[in-house]
Design a protein around this motif. Structure first.
Motif, PDB file in Angstrom:
ATOM      1  N   PHE A   1       1.035  -1.524  -0.288  1.00  0.00           N
ATOM      2  CA  PHE A   1      -0.454   0.175   0.348  1.00  0.00           C
ATOM      3  C   PHE A   1       1.022   1.396  -0.056  1.00  0.00           C
ATOM      4  N   VAL A   2       0.701   2.431  -0.849  1.00  0.00           N
ATOM      5  CA  VAL A   2       1.205   3.584  -1.051  1.00  0.00           C
ATOM      6  C   VAL A   2       0.323   4.705  -0.187  1.00  0.00           C
ATOM      7  N   ALA A   3      -1.208   4.974  -0.593  1.00  0.00           N
ATOM      8  CA  ALA A   3      -2.049   5.999  -0.414  1.00  0.00           C
ATOM      9  C   ALA A   3      -3.310   5.414  -0.797  1.00  0.00           C
ATOM     10  N   ARG A   4      -4.312   6.185   0.338  1.00  0.00           N
ATOM     11  CA  ARG A   4      -5.102   5.919  -0.013  1.00  0.00           C
ATOM     12  C   ARG A   4      -6.661   7.692   0.139  1.00  0.00           C
TER      13      ARG A   4
ATOM     14  N   SER B   1     -13.596   8.618  -1.790  1.00  0.00           N
ATOM     15  CA  SER B   1     -14.289   9.228  -2.152  1.00  0.00           C
ATOM     16  C   SER B   1     -15.109  10.833  -2.517  1.00  0.00           C
ATOM     17  N   ASN B   2     -15.001  11.323  -1.754  1.00  0.00           N
ATOM     18  CA  ASN B   2     -15.113  12.434  -1.851  1.00  0.00           C
ATOM     19  C   ASN B   2     -13.865  13.501  -1.589  1.00  0.00           C
ATOM     20  N   GLY B   3     -13.038  13.372  -1.659  1.00  0.00           N
ATOM     21  CA  GLY B   3     -11.580  13.623  -0.805  1.00  0.00           C
ATOM     22  C   GLY B   3     -10.991  13.946   0.131  1.00  0.00           C
ATOM     23  N   GLY B   4     -12.353  13.760   0.861  1.00  0.00           N
ATOM     24  CA  GLY B   4     -11.855  14.743   2.305  1.00  0.00           C
ATOM     25  C   GLY B   4     -11.071  13.934   3.248  1.00  0.00           C
ATOM     26  N   SER B   5     -10.694  13.053   2.497  1.00  0.00           N
ATOM     27  CA  SER B   5      -9.861  12.357   4.061  1.00  0.00           C
ATOM     28  C   SER B   5      -8.438  11.851   2.781  1.00  0.00           C
ATOM     29  N   THR B   6      -6.626  11.273   3.351  1.00  0.00           N
ATOM     30  CA  THR B   6      -5.993  10.512   3.121  1.00  0.00           C
ATOM     31  C   THR B   6      -5.149   9.923   3.541  1.00  0.00           C
ATOM     32  N   TYR B   7      -4.448   9.018   3.352  1.00  0.00           N
ATOM     33  CA  TYR B   7      -3.883   7.930   4.651  1.00  0.00           C
ATOM     34  C   TYR B   7      -2.601   7.851   3.138  1.00  0.00           C
ATOM     35  N   TYR B   8      -1.218   7.837   4.230  1.00  0.00           N
ATOM     36  CA  TYR B   8      -0.248   7.190   3.422  1.00  0.00           C
ATOM     37  C   TYR B   8       0.954   6.585   4.431  1.00  0.00           C
ATOM     38  N   ALA B   9       0.955   5.474   3.376  1.00  0.00           N
ATOM     39  CA  ALA B   9       2.613   4.741   4.253  1.00  0.00           C
ATOM     40  C   ALA B   9       3.569   5.923   5.064  1.00  0.00           C
ATOM     41  N   ASP B  10       4.063   5.148   6.097  1.00  0.00           N
ATOM     42  CA  ASP B  10       4.754   5.082   6.324  1.00  0.00           C
ATOM     43  C   ASP B  10       6.051   5.728   5.481  1.00  0.00           C
ATOM     44  N   SER B  11       6.505   5.054   4.989  1.00  0.00           N
ATOM     45  CA  SER B  11       7.274   4.850   3.706  1.00  0.00           C
ATOM     46  C   SER B  11       7.603   6.484   2.666  1.00  0.00           C
ATOM     47  N   VAL B  12       5.661   6.605   2.868  1.00  0.00           N
ATOM     48  CA  VAL B  12       6.072   8.127   1.276  1.00  0.00           C
ATOM     49  C   VAL B  12       5.587   9.196   2.477  1.00  0.00           C
ATOM     50  N   LYS B  13       5.468   9.113   3.703  1.00  0.00           N
ATOM     51  CA  LYS B  13       4.210   9.846   4.158  1.00  0.00           C
ATOM     52  C   LYS B  13       5.864  11.576   4.058  1.00  0.00           C
ATOM     53  N   GLY B  14       4.679  12.788   4.095  1.00  0.00           N
ATOM     54  CA  GLY B  14       5.634  13.708   4.171  1.00  0.00           C
ATOM     55  C   GLY B  14       6.532  13.941   2.477  1.00  0.00           C
TER      56      GLY B  14
ATOM     57  N   TYR C   1       3.479   1.001 -10.527  1.00  0.00           N
ATOM     58  CA  TYR C   1       2.478   1.319  -9.532  1.00  0.00           C
ATOM     59  C   TYR C   1       1.652   0.816 -10.215  1.00  0.00           C
ATOM     60  N   TYR C   2       0.478   0.807  -8.909  1.00  0.00           N
ATOM     61  CA  TYR C   2      -0.687   0.659  -9.162  1.00  0.00           C
ATOM     62  C   TYR C   2      -2.003   1.306  -8.624  1.00  0.00           C
ATOM     63  N   CYS C   3      -3.107   2.170  -9.722  1.00  0.00           N
ATOM     64  CA  CYS C   3      -4.226   2.762  -8.898  1.00  0.00           C
ATOM     65  C   CYS C   3      -5.570   1.690  -8.313  1.00  0.00           C
ATOM     66  N   ALA C   4      -6.431   1.648  -7.658  1.00  0.00           N
ATOM     67  CA  ALA C   4      -6.814   0.776  -7.415  1.00  0.00           C
ATOM     68  C   ALA C   4      -8.102   1.221  -6.555  1.00  0.00           C
ATOM     69  N   ALA C   5      -9.485   0.246  -6.868  1.00  0.00           N
ATOM     70  CA  ALA C   5     -10.585   1.285  -6.835  1.00  0.00           C
ATOM     71  C   ALA C   5     -11.660   0.537  -5.765  1.00  0.00           C
TER      72      ALA C   5
END
Length: 123
Positions: free
Chosen positions: A47-50, A53-66, A94-98
């Motif tokens: 996992f890298v980031a997610r 649906s409305n763009g209101g929240s994001t979350y990142y893997a520690d390895s890429v945060k910042g 790199y893959y995107c997924a839904a």
């Protein structure tokens, strides 16, 4: 159902930047959680980031945060991954997924996947 197509990968030097795009088909893109994952040779997909649906929240893997930023434009049915300060260890496909129903980092919860785009960071 949604179909995904990534673009924007390439070769970049350490410290450089790339922006990946993932174009989605279908009228329900705005209802999906979108995620970015990556896979290097001999390693499991991670996992890298997610983004919600409305763009209101994001979350990142520690390895890429910042360093990485995920965003989306629901009017364009597109999700982006801005990657800055790239490192050789970021080299991967790199893959995107839904995901229609889950807010999660688990790849098994994402029903739809693109074909991937190669990112190579040279040292």
């Amino acid at each position: 159902q949604v179909q995904l197509l990534e673009s924007g990968g390439g070769l970049v030097q350490t410290g450089g930047s790339l922006r990946l795009s993932c174009a989605a088909s279908g009228r329900t893109f705005s209802t999906y959680t979108m995620g970015w994952f990556r896979q290097s040779p001999g390693k499991e997909r991670e996992f890298v980031a997610r983004i919600r649906s409305n763009g209101g929240s994001t979350y990142y893997a520690d390895s890429v945060k910042g360093r990485f930023t995920i965003s989306r434009d629901n009017a364009k049915n597109t999700v982006y991954l801005q990657m800055n300060s790239l490192k050789p260890e970021d080299t991967a496909v790199y893959y995107c997924a839904a995901s229609e129903t889950f807010w999660t980092s688990y790849s098994s919860s994402y029903a739809y996947w693109g074909q991937g785009t190669q990112v190579t960071v040279s040292s």
